[in-house]
Design a protein around this motif. Structure first.
Motif, PDB file in Angstrom:
ATOM      1  N   TYR A  42       0.795  -1.232   0.000  1.00 25.14           N
ATOM      2  CA  TYR A  42       0.000   0.000   0.000  1.00 25.14           C
ATOM      3  C   TYR A  42       0.830   1.286   0.000  1.00 25.14           C
ATOM      4  O   TYR A  42       0.270   2.381   0.004  1.00 25.14           O
ATOM      5  N   LEU A  43       2.148   1.188  -0.039  1.00 24.02           N
ATOM      6  CA  LEU A  43       2.984   2.387   0.029  1.00 24.02           C
ATOM      7  C   LEU A  43       2.709   3.349  -1.122  1.00 24.02           C
ATOM      8  O   LEU A  43       2.528   4.559  -0.907  1.00 24.02           O
ATOM      9  N   LYS A  44       2.649   2.845  -2.336  1.00 21.18           N
ATOM     10  CA  LYS A  44       2.395   3.711  -3.493  1.00 21.18           C
ATOM     11  C   LYS A  44       1.011   4.360  -3.388  1.00 21.18           C
ATOM     12  O   LYS A  44       0.848   5.548  -3.676  1.00 21.18           O
ATOM     13  N   PHE A  45       0.020   3.587  -2.955  1.00 24.52           N
ATOM     14  CA  PHE A  45      -1.327   4.117  -2.755  1.00 24.52           C
ATOM     15  C   PHE A  45      -1.304   5.235  -1.713  1.00 24.52           C
ATOM     16  O   PHE A  45      -1.884   6.304  -1.918  1.00 24.52           O
ATOM     17  N   LEU A  46      -0.621   4.994  -0.596  1.00 23.54           N
ATOM     18  CA  LEU A  46      -0.529   5.989   0.465  1.00 23.54           C
ATOM     19  C   LEU A  46       0.082   7.283  -0.057  1.00 23.54           C
ATOM     20  O   LEU A  46      -0.419   8.379   0.229  1.00 23.54           O
ATOM     21  N   MET A  47       1.140   7.157  -0.832  1.00 24.57           N
ATOM     22  CA  MET A  47       1.829   8.335  -1.364  1.00 24.57           C
ATOM     23  C   MET A  47       0.973   9.100  -2.377  1.00 24.57           C
ATOM     24  O   MET A  47       1.217  10.275  -2.623  1.00 24.57           O
ATOM     25  N   SER A  48      -0.030   8.436  -2.956  1.00 19.73           N
ATOM     26  CA  SER A  48      -0.884   9.096  -3.948  1.00 19.73           C
ATOM     27  C   SER A  48      -2.028   9.891  -3.317  1.00 19.73           C
ATOM     28  O   SER A  48      -2.712  10.650  -3.999  1.00 19.73           O
ATOM     29  N   LEU A  49      -2.224   9.733  -2.021  1.00 20.98           N
ATOM     30  CA  LEU A  49      -3.307  10.445  -1.340  1.00 20.98           C
ATOM     31  C   LEU A  49      -2.954  11.920  -1.155  1.00 20.98           C
ATOM     32  O   LEU A  49      -1.777  12.280  -1.119  1.00 20.98           O
ATOM     33  N   PRO A  50      -3.975  12.772  -1.022  1.00 22.11           N
ATOM     34  CA  PRO A  50      -3.688  14.171  -0.685  1.00 22.11           C
ATOM     35  C   PRO A  50      -2.852  14.228   0.601  1.00 22.11           C
ATOM     36  O   PRO A  50      -3.032  13.406   1.501  1.00 22.11           O
ATOM     37  N   LYS A  51      -1.948  15.202   0.676  1.00 21.45           N
ATOM     38  CA  LYS A  51      -0.953  15.249   1.747  1.00 21.45           C
ATOM     39  C   LYS A  51      -1.581  15.169   3.149  1.00 21.45           C
ATOM     40  O   LYS A  51      -1.124  14.399   3.996  1.00 21.45           O
ATOM     41  N   LYS A  52      -2.598  15.967   3.409  1.00 21.03           N
ATOM     42  CA  LYS A  52      -3.222  15.963   4.736  1.00 21.03           C
ATOM     43  C   LYS A  52      -3.812  14.596   5.052  1.00 21.03           C
ATOM     44  O   LYS A  52      -3.666  14.090   6.172  1.00 21.03           O
ATOM     45  N   ILE A  53      -4.464  13.990   4.078  1.00 19.70           N
ATOM     46  CA  ILE A  53      -5.061  12.668   4.264  1.00 19.70           C
ATOM     47  C   ILE A  53      -3.963  11.632   4.489  1.00 19.70           C
ATOM     48  O   ILE A  53      -4.078  10.768   5.370  1.00 19.70           O
ATOM     49  N   MET A  54      -2.891  11.726   3.710  1.00 25.20           N
ATOM     50  CA  MET A  54      -1.771  10.797   3.866  1.00 25.20           C
ATOM     51  C   MET A  54      -1.195  10.883   5.283  1.00 25.20           C
ATOM     52  O   MET A  54      -0.953   9.862   5.928  1.00 25.20           O
ATOM     53  N   ILE A  55      -1.004  12.097   5.776  1.00 21.30           N
ATOM     54  CA  ILE A  55      -0.451  12.276   7.120  1.00 21.30           C
ATOM     55  C   ILE A  55      -1.402  11.681   8.163  1.00 21.30           C
ATOM     56  O   ILE A  55      -0.968  10.980   9.094  1.00 21.30           O
ATOM     57  N   LEU A  56      -2.692  11.925   8.006  1.00 21.44           N
ATOM     58  CA  LEU A  56      -3.666  11.378   8.951  1.00 21.44           C
ATOM     59  C   LEU A  56      -3.747   9.847   8.863  1.00 21.44           C
ATOM     60  O   LEU A  56      -3.959   9.180   9.878  1.00 21.44           O
ATOM     61  N   PHE A  57      -3.586   9.280   7.659  1.00 26.07           N
ATOM     62  CA  PHE A  57      -3.516   7.816   7.512  1.00 26.07           C
ATOM     63  C   PHE A  57      -2.344   7.284   8.345  1.00 26.07           C
ATOM     64  O   PHE A  57      -2.491   6.302   9.075  1.00 26.07           O
ATOM     65  N   VAL A  58      -1.192   7.938   8.219  1.00 26.86           N
ATOM     66  CA  VAL A  58       0.009   7.492   8.937  1.00 26.86           C
ATOM     67  C   VAL A  58      -0.174   7.653  10.448  1.00 26.86           C
ATOM     68  O   VAL A  58       0.155   6.744  11.221  1.00 26.86           O
ATOM     69  N   VAL A  59      -0.722   8.779  10.878  1.00 30.55           N
ATOM     70  CA  VAL A  59      -0.935   9.019  12.309  1.00 30.55           C
ATOM     71  C   VAL A  59      -1.910   7.989  12.882  1.00 30.55           C
ATOM     72  O   VAL A  59      -1.645   7.381  13.934  1.00 30.55           O
ATOM     73  N   SER A  60      -3.030   7.782  12.204  1.00 28.58           N
ATOM     74  CA  SER A  60      -4.016   6.827  12.717  1.00 28.58           C
ATOM     75  C   SER A  60      -3.466   5.400  12.698  1.00 28.58           C
ATOM     76  O   SER A  60      -3.651   4.644  13.657  1.00 28.58           O
ATOM     77  N   GLY A  61      -2.780   5.035  11.633  1.00 29.11           N
ATOM     78  CA  GLY A  61      -2.207   3.692  11.537  1.00 29.11           C
ATOM     79  C   GLY A  61      -1.134   3.456  12.580  1.00 29.11           C
ATOM     80  O   GLY A  61      -1.087   2.386  13.217  1.00 29.11           O
ATOM     81  N   THR A  62      -0.281   4.438  12.778  1.00 31.74           N
ATOM     82  CA  THR A  62       0.785   4.319  13.778  1.00 31.74           C
ATOM     83  C   THR A  62       0.197   4.207  15.180  1.00 31.74           C
ATOM     84  O   THR A  62       0.643   3.385  15.993  1.00 31.74           O
ATOM     85  N   THR A  63      -0.814   5.002  15.458  1.00 32.58           N
ATOM     86  CA  THR A  63      -1.474   4.955  16.766  1.00 32.58           C
ATOM     87  C   THR A  63      -2.107   3.588  16.997  1.00 32.58           C
ATOM     88  O   THR A  63      -1.922   2.966  18.050  1.00 32.58           O
ATOM     89  N   TYR A  64      -2.829   3.095  15.995  1.00 42.89           N
ATOM     90  CA  TYR A  64      -3.499   1.802  16.101  1.00 42.89           C
ATOM     91  C   TYR A  64      -2.489   0.664  16.279  1.00 42.89           C
ATOM     92  O   TYR A  64      -2.627  -0.174  17.177  1.00 42.89           O
ATOM     93  N   VAL A  65      -1.452   0.644  15.458  1.00 43.29           N
ATOM     94  CA  VAL A  65      -0.450  -0.422  15.514  1.00 43.29           C
ATOM     95  C   VAL A  65       0.352  -0.348  16.817  1.00 43.29           C
ATOM     96  O   VAL A  65       0.726  -1.384  17.378  1.00 43.29           O
ATOM     97  N   ALA A  66       0.596   0.861  17.324  1.00 47.67           N
ATOM     98  CA  ALA A  66       1.279   0.991  18.622  1.00 47.67           C
ATOM     99  C   ALA A  66       0.485   0.279  19.703  1.00 47.67           C
ATOM    100  O   ALA A  66       1.059  -0.388  20.580  1.00 47.67           O
ATOM    101  N   GLY A  67      -0.839   0.387  19.638  1.00 49.37           N
ATOM    102  CA  GLY A  67      -1.680  -0.321  20.602  1.00 49.37           C
ATOM    103  C   GLY A  67      -1.738  -1.800  20.340  1.00 49.37           C
ATOM    104  O   GLY A  67      -1.446  -2.612  21.220  1.00 49.37           O
ATOM    105  N   VAL A  68      -2.088  -2.152  19.113  1.00 47.97           N
ATOM    106  CA  VAL A  68      -2.311  -3.558  18.768  1.00 47.97           C
ATOM    107  C   VAL A  68      -1.056  -4.399  18.938  1.00 47.97           C
ATOM    108  O   VAL A  68      -1.102  -5.474  19.531  1.00 47.97           O
TER     109      VAL A  68
END
Length: 188
Positions: A98-124
């Motif tokens: 999904y890296l290429k897909f992530l990089m294709s998202l609008p910048k703000k959305i991409m950053i929020l994807f990374v923040v939410s994913g990192t937060t979730y994975v830190a817990g899980v």
């Protein structure tokens, strides 16, 4: 019914429903992209992944993997809860895919994807690793373990809330034909 360290309770139900809401939102985005004749495969893939995560949360599939994986690989310490190995591998495959897909998202959305994913994975995974290590050393009846599993569940839930916000923000900014509204009717 509110103990974060048990299953089949209210926090588990909440998490499962939140993950299901994510799957539904991702499905709506996939259908909207399909309607626009644009790429929707990654969105649909995410919808399926989050549907599985919702199912796993309520049925604890991952918990059933602990004993067989632990016995097969003779894991201890941070890998005491051995399911993290299989899910960690799946996460790495997912990240590469999904890296290429992530990089294709609008910048703000991409950053929020990374923040939410990192937060979730830190817990899980992150707090699960620490919790397994602590349980193996000192058992599960201590304050430190209680704090760890509470943090684990908080990070999971907070990561999903951030992701729901991100998906709604994406929908509002990308699809002018898609309207979601909640109207308040006053009865006098």
């Amino acid at each position: 019914m509110f103990n974060f360290n048990t299953e089949s309770n209210i926090p588990t139900f909440y998490s499962s429903v939140a993950l299901l809401i994510v799957s539904i939102l991702l499905s709506i985005i996939a259908l909207a992209h399909k309607r626009l004749d644009s790429s929707y495969f990654h969105w649909l893939g995410l919808a399926v992944i989050f549907l599985f995560l919702s199912f796993d949360e309520i049925t604890v599939v991952h918990e059933g993997l602990i004993a067989p994986v632990r016995q097969s690989l003779n894991t201890t310490g941070l890998l005491y809860n051995a399911w993290v190995i299989l899910y960690g591998i799946a996460l790495m495959v997912f990240a590469i895919t999904y890296l290429k897909f992530l990089m294709s998202l609008p910048k703000k959305i991409m950053i929020l994807f990374v923040v939410s994913g990192t937060t979730y994975v830190a817990g899980v995974i992150g707090f699960e690793l620490l919790g397994g290590w602590l349980v193996q050393l000192h058992g599960s009846n201590n304050m430190t373990f209680s704090i760890l599993y509470t943090c684990e569940e908080f990070f999971e839930m907070f990561g999903i809330v951030i992701f729901i916000y991100t998906l709604l923000l994406y929908m509002a900014s990308q699809f002018k034909f898609l309207t979601i509204s909640i109207n308040e009717e006053r009865i006098d």
